[in-house]
Enzyme design. Sequence first.
Site, PDB file in Angstrom:
ATOM      1  CB  SER A  84      -1.851   0.918   8.192  1.00  0.00           C
ATOM      2  OG  SER A  84      -2.007   0.191   9.396  1.00  0.00           O
ATOM      3  CG  ASP A  85      -3.925  -5.051   5.551  1.00  0.00           C
ATOM      4  OD1 ASP A  85      -4.770  -4.575   4.757  1.00  0.00           O
ATOM      5  OD2 ASP A  85      -3.988  -6.225   5.969  1.00  0.00           O
ATOM      6  CD  GLN A  86      -6.803  -3.765  13.020  1.00  0.00           C
ATOM      7  OE1 GLN A  86      -7.967  -3.467  12.765  1.00  0.00           O
ATOM      8  NE2 GLN A  86      -6.137  -3.239  14.031  1.00  0.00           N
ATOM      9  CE  LYS A 137      -4.007  -2.050   2.323  1.00  0.00           C
ATOM     10  NZ  LYS A 137      -4.849  -2.065   3.546  1.00  0.00           N
ATOM     11  N   GLY A 196      -0.171  -4.186  10.438  1.00  0.00           N
ATOM     12  CA  GLY A 196       1.051  -3.883   9.706  1.00  0.00           C
ATOM     13  C   GLY A 196       1.148  -2.390   9.458  1.00  0.00           C
TER      14      GLY A 196
END
Length: 198
Positions: free
Chosen positions: A73-75, A57, A110
Site C-alpha cells: 500500500s502507498d499513499q 511493494k 494505492g
Amino acid sequence: MNKQNKPKIVLASSSPFRKQILAKVVSNFDCFSPDIDESPLENETAKQLVERLAIEKAKAGSDKLNEALIIGSDQVCVIDEEILGKPGDHQGAIAQLSKASGKTVRFYTGLALHNSCTQGTTSTVEIFDVKFRELDPALIERYLRSEQPYNCAGSFKSEGTGIVLFDALLGDDPNTLIGLPLIRLVSWLEKEGLALPC
C-alpha cells in the site's frame, strides 16, 4: 496455492498504522519493509504513483516468500494539484498543514495484493477527501507538538487528535485515510479463499 494450507499473509510495510488496521481482521501475519525507490516518475499522476508503488511493494519480497499473499500500500495527498508525501519533520508539517488550511485535500491510497504462488496481482486506488478547517498557526503548533505526525502523508493522524483539524471526512472506508483500504482488502482476501476474521 496449496488448498489444504492456509496461505501466509504478509504486509509489505513497516508502518505501525497499517499493521494496526490489518490486525482488525487478521490475527497472524508477517511484515517486512520493502526496499524500493519511491520517487515519482516524470509526468506521473498521484493515482499512477500510488498504484505503481503499492504493486512494487507487494512484489518486492515475492521471490523469498512461498505460498504467500503479500499486501502493498502507498499513499499521497494532493493539495492545489501538488503531490505531498510524508512531511519528515516539524517545519515540513507546518508547511503542509498551512497549505491545507480551509481547503479540501484529496488522498490517494494505492492497494495491491500479490499471490506469490500464482504470481497474480490485484491492485486499485481508493480516494478519500478531507475538508480542513481554517487552521491558525497556534492550532497547527499545538497539534504538531501533541501528535508529531511526521511520518504521515498530510501531517496528521485521523485516528488520533487530528480530528480537531477537520470540518468533514468524505470517503467509503475510514481505514483508507489511515493508509490501508480494509473493506476492499477483505473482499480480495476472501476471493483468495480466506475466511475472515482469521
